[in-house]
Design an enzyme around this catalytic site. Structure first.
Site, mmCIF file in Angstrom:
data_model
loop_
_atom_site.group_PDB
_atom_site.id
_atom_site.type_symbol
_atom_site.label_atom_id
_atom_site.label_comp_id
_atom_site.label_asym_id
_atom_site.label_seq_id
_atom_site.Cartn_x
_atom_site.Cartn_y
_atom_site.Cartn_z
ATOM 1 N N ASP A 1 -28.188 -35.672 62.791
ATOM 2 C CA ASP A 1 -27.126 -34.695 62.547
ATOM 3 C C ASP A 1 -27.785 -33.445 61.976
ATOM 4 O O ASP A 1 -28.909 -33.503 61.476
ATOM 5 C CB ASP A 1 -25.969 -35.225 61.684
ATOM 6 C CG ASP A 1 -26.353 -35.716 60.303
ATOM 7 O OD1 ASP A 1 -27.477 -35.438 59.850
ATOM 8 O OD2 ASP A 1 -25.508 -36.356 59.651
ATOM 9 N N GLU B 1 -30.498 -41.317 63.419
ATOM 10 C CA GLU B 1 -29.362 -40.811 62.626
ATOM 11 C C GLU B 1 -29.231 -39.289 62.751
ATOM 12 O O GLU B 1 -29.017 -38.588 61.755
ATOM 13 C CB GLU B 1 -29.524 -41.187 61.141
ATOM 14 C CG GLU B 1 -29.747 -42.674 60.909
ATOM 15 C CD GLU B 1 -29.796 -43.086 59.442
ATOM 16 O OE1 GLU B 1 -29.378 -42.289 58.570
ATOM 17 O OE2 GLU B 1 -30.242 -44.216 59.172
HETATM 18 C C1 XIL Z 1 -24.401 -43.096 54.802
HETATM 19 C C2 XIL Z 1 -23.013 -43.233 55.393
HETATM 20 O O1 XIL Z 1 -22.875 -42.325 56.454
HETATM 21 C C3 XIL Z 1 -21.968 -42.975 54.341
HETATM 22 O O2 XIL Z 1 -20.654 -43.257 54.848
HETATM 23 C C4 XIL Z 1 -22.219 -43.840 53.109
HETATM 24 O O3 XIL Z 1 -21.314 -43.497 52.100
HETATM 25 C C5 XIL Z 1 -23.644 -43.631 52.612
HETATM 26 O O4 XIL Z 1 -24.550 -43.904 53.661
HETATM 27 N N1 XIL Z 1 -29.429 -42.676 55.645
HETATM 28 C C6 XIL Z 1 -29.017 -43.903 56.109
HETATM 29 C C7 XIL Z 1 -27.572 -44.174 56.294
HETATM 30 O O5 XIL Z 1 -29.861 -44.734 56.466
HETATM 31 O O6 XIL Z 1 -27.244 -45.523 56.096
HETATM 32 C C8 XIL Z 1 -26.712 -43.297 55.428
HETATM 33 O O7 XIL Z 1 -25.348 -43.504 55.765
HETATM 34 C C9 XIL Z 1 -27.108 -41.845 55.572
HETATM 35 C C10 XIL Z 1 -28.544 -41.636 55.165
#
Ligand code: XIL
Length: 369
Positions: A287, A285
């Protein structure tokens, strides 16, 4: 064998990697003034790499993925075009989560998730399933259901079994358990721990494996990039469960970073210890958010943070995937979650590649040589 070649190549390139790459992506920084100076973080016109990330990643022996916003994929042509052209794996940002998939007990909704799986197949992409067991985005029938432990265990079993069976054969890697730990390494005190105790974790992996024996099953968390109390707790649990024969085959390192804090420079050391346990790893994930307004120093820190995450993966033999959590600043979870922060992605709001994109593409290019 290919992995071996990659590890050796990257290993040789690694020492010079930052030295080679950073000056290039810093071309917009103070002291490197350009006559028509773009805004911080924007590539110079024509400066973006013509080879898409997915082609470079293939040469480097990994998949490169993005979280996908299903509404944007359906409604916005430039968004859809970039998902298809730049990435070789996809993760549903929301549409495989419990509140979407099973909004009422025993009532399943796979419409958008099925669409993403079909899209991926048509574009030669693998799918990371995200996520089966989490404390967040649960429907209220689960959180307020007042179930006994046995009933809640059944609810969890049924959810995992139904969802994993629905996608059987179509999911490459499943994030089975998400964010089960606190930063101090203790278990998160959520509904699952409170009602079922820590054995819910191994149960979840066993049930998922029964439902789709070929899917690679991951535990996934944030703040486990470097060696710290939390990543060590994940390491200890993974070691214990593997010894006990629990079908857990991967560790997902989320990689939500912030330029206010140092980048996790010991990520390769951390990932190496998971490698030695015989599990796959992935950056799931990535960013890098910036306190706004962003200045050049922060943009450089962002480039470096992205590279640190990617290099961690490239230097780890069984790291199979590097996924960004959304690719355009136009659709990012950051501004609504972290007040005053943003610009966390590798494309700007107009789908123009930023210097972070160039930084990643240069690292992939070096690794793939
Ligand atoms: C986030 C999404 O990006 C949002 O759109 C939603 O409102 C909340 O969840 N960790 C994770 C992801 O494992 O599933 C999350 O995604 C961000 C943090």
């Amino acid at each position: 064998m290919r992995k071996m070649t990659r590890a050796v190549t990257v290993g040789a390139a690694a020492a010079g990697l930052l030295a080679v790459v950073v000056p290039n992506v810093m071309a917009n920084s103070p002291g490197h003034e350009h006559p028509a100076k773009p805004a911080p973080g924007h590539s110079k016109p024509g400066g973006s790499d013509p080879a898409p990330l997915r082609a470079l990643a293939q040469k480097a022996g990994i998949r490169i993925g993005t979280a996908v916003n299903s509404d944007a994929l359906a409604d916005e042509a430039p968004y859809e075009a970039k998902v298809g052209s730049e990435f070789s794996s996809v993760s549903p940002e929301n549409v495989m989560k419990w509140d979407t998939v099973e909004p009422a007990r025993g009532t399943y909704n796979y419409t958008q998730a099925d669409a993403l799986v079909s899209y991926a197949k048509a574009h030669g992409q693998l799918v990371r399933g995200h996520t089966l067991v989490w404390y967040n985005q649960l429907p209220s029938w689960v959180t307020s259901g007042d179930f006994t432990a046995d009933q809640l265990r059944q609810v969890l079993h049924d959810h995992i079994t139904s969802e994993v069976k629905h996608f059987k054969g179509k999911i490459w890697q499943w994030d089975v358990v998400n964010e089960a730990f606190n930063d101090d390494g203790s278990y998160r005190d959520d509904i699952w721990l409170q009602k079922l105790g820590p054995s819910y974790i191994e149960d979840a992996f066993r049930w998922a494996h029964q439902a789709d024996p070929k899917a690679v099953l991951f535990i996934n968390d944030y703040n486990i990039e470097g060696v710290n109390a939390k990543s060590t707790a994940v390491y200890d649990l993974v070691a214990k469960l593997r010894k006990e024969g629990v079908p857990l085959q991967g560790v997902g390192i989320q990689g939500h970073l912030d330029t206010q804090y140092p980048a996790p420079h010991d990520i390769a050391t951390n990932m190496a210890r998971f490698d030695k346990l015989g599990v796959q790893t992935a950056i799931t994930e990535a960013d890098v958010r910036i306190p706004l307004p962003a200045d050049n120093t922060e943009v450089e820190a962002q480039n470096e943070a992205y590279q640190t995450l990617l290099e961690g993966c490239l230097l780890t033999r069984n790291c199979t995937d590097f996924t960004v959590w959304g690719f355009t600043d136009k659709y990012s979870w950051v501004p609504s979650t972290f007040k005053g922060e943003g610009q966390a992605n590798i494309f700007d709001e107009n789908y123009q590649p930023k210097t972070a994109y160039t930084a990643l593409s240069q690292d992939l290019r070096l690794a793939g040589r």
